[in-house]
Enzyme design. Structure first.
Site, PDB file in Angstrom:
ATOM      1  N   SER A 166       0.701  -1.260   0.037  1.00 53.52           N
ATOM      2  CA  SER A 166      -0.190   0.197   0.027  1.00 53.52           C
ATOM      3  C   SER A 166       0.812   1.229   0.133  1.00 53.52           C
ATOM      4  CB  SER A 166      -1.002  -0.259   1.282  1.00 53.52           C
ATOM      5  OG  SER A 166      -1.968   0.872   1.193  1.00 53.52           O
ATOM      6  N   GLU A 181      -8.319  -2.234  -2.540  1.00 52.92           N
ATOM      7  CA  GLU A 181      -7.472  -3.077  -3.505  1.00 52.92           C
ATOM      8  C   GLU A 181      -7.924  -2.861  -4.969  1.00 52.92           C
ATOM      9  OE1 GLU A 181      -4.557  -5.503  -4.326  1.00 52.92           O
ATOM     10  OE2 GLU A 181      -5.039  -4.596  -2.526  1.00 52.92           O
ATOM     11  N   HIS A 241      -7.226  -5.841   0.124  1.00 47.39           N
ATOM     12  CA  HIS A 241      -6.468  -4.998   0.555  1.00 47.39           C
ATOM     13  C   HIS A 241      -5.973  -5.440   2.073  1.00 47.39           C
ATOM     14  CE1 HIS A 241      -4.114  -1.565  -0.548  1.00 47.39           C
ATOM     15  NE2 HIS A 241      -4.042  -0.940   0.707  1.00 47.39           N
TER      16      HIS A 241
END
Length: 346
Positions: A183, A292, A323
């Site tokens: 991330s 995501e 994610h």
């Protein structure tokens, strides 16, 4: 050698006896013995064999392959860094960067994944900096103005100057490193490698945001940073300023040429690691799906840019995956052979 008590000075062609020398005091004789003993002690190693080699860097508190927490001096104050030493004393290192909600007590790679176990038998040191919430691991222009922050983030300086210099004292190379992150840490990993090619030989981005200048991305990042510690994106860099563009992988993509890369993202479709069994779990999964999917859109745009430039990379693009840490653990395992190969670690 002259005999004590006689003189060899010729006089009228003959040798003359000199008066008997007075007896030396006991104290003088004692000092001669002490001096002779000292000379013998100094000379002893030459007869005993080669001198023992002294360590050239601080000794680890744990054995090779062990886990240790260090407090590293920096311009931001002492920074905790968790370290798993190379299994066989090698000098290569892999820096693992955290996400937007990085904590001040541990790096999440150590508790939310099996990263330590993945590299436990490898001759590479894992370097896991602690802290840096919402920092993007860059040098900010000022302290955050929305949460009373007292210091100015200087994470790029720390990761590329202060920390490598400190670890060098422990035998870790300043030039044989890889960097990986998820991330926020994914885009930061590419930025650090792009601008510090002498330090990093490989970079991995897992679900990174790789086109942060795309329409709407800055405001999305603003909202996320306010949610993660009430940090102000304007304190990091002004909109579309050189400092902001310097952080954008889409912009600095040409500087990644000939650098081994592993880039992964998924479309946010729930997969094997998504099994929410509560209202909170469902809420978190929905957020993980959206984050995501946004990462995948960024990654597809970045990949198109890289292809246009003729720059290759190893892509791990999946349909299923959200994610969340379980998927990043899987992607680290997928990147591991590339990382070890780039570092020359077998």
């Amino acid at each position: 050698m002259a005999v004590q008590g006689a003189s060899s000075c010729p006089q009228n062609g003959s040798t003359r006896k000199s008066p008997a020398s007075p007896r030396r005091p006991r104290r003088a004789r004692g000092w001669r013995r002490v001096l002779a003993a000292a000379v013998a002690v100094v000379a002893l190693p030459a007869f005993a064999g080669p001198a023992l080699a002294l360590p050239t860097h601080p000794l680890h508190r744990t054995p090779e392959g062990g886990f240790e927490e260090l407090m590293v001096p920096s311009s931001m104050g002492p920074i905790k860094v968790q370290v798993q030493w190379a299994r066989h004393g090698g000098d290569a290192a892999l820096y693992l960067l955290d996400g937007l909600r990085a904590r001040d007590d541990f790096n999440a790679w150590t508790v939310d994944t099996n990263a330590l176990q993945q590299f436990a038998e490898d001759n590479v040191t894992l370097v896991l900096p602690v802290g840096g919430q919402s920092s993007f691991y860059t040098d900010w222009r000022a302290p955050s103005s929305t949460n009373g922050q007292k210091l100015t983030y200087r994470w790029e300086t720390f990761l590329t100057q202060e920390l490598p210099a400190f670890l060098e004292g422990y035998g870790v190379s300043r030039t044989n490193n890889a960097v990986a992150g998820l991330s926020m840490g994914g885009s930061a990993a590419l930025a650090l490698a792009a601008y510090h090619r002498d330090q990093f030989k490989h970079a991995s981005s897992f679900s990174g945001y790789l086109n942060i200048s795309a329409p709407g991305m800055r405001e999305a990042i603003r909202i996320a940073m306010l949610d993660a510690g009430r940090f102000n994106v304007d304190s990091m860099a002004w909109p579309w300023s050189p400092a902001w563009l310097r952080m954008d992988p889409f912009v600095f993509a040409p500087q990644l040429r000939n650098l081994p890369l592993y880039i992964s993202a998924a479309w946010g479709v729930p997969g094997a690691h998504d099994n929410p069994n509560s209202a909170v779990g469902i809420f978190n999964t929905v957020n993980a799906v959206a984050l995501e999917a946004l990462s995948m859109v960024n990654t597809i745009s970045f990949m198109a840019r890289m292809n246009q430039l003729g720059i290759g990379a190893h892509y791990g693009l999946q349909v299923k995956g959200t994610h969340s840490w379980a998927y990043w653990q899987d992607q680290l395992a997928a990147a591991r052979p590339d990382i070890l190969a780039a570092l020359g670690v077998s």
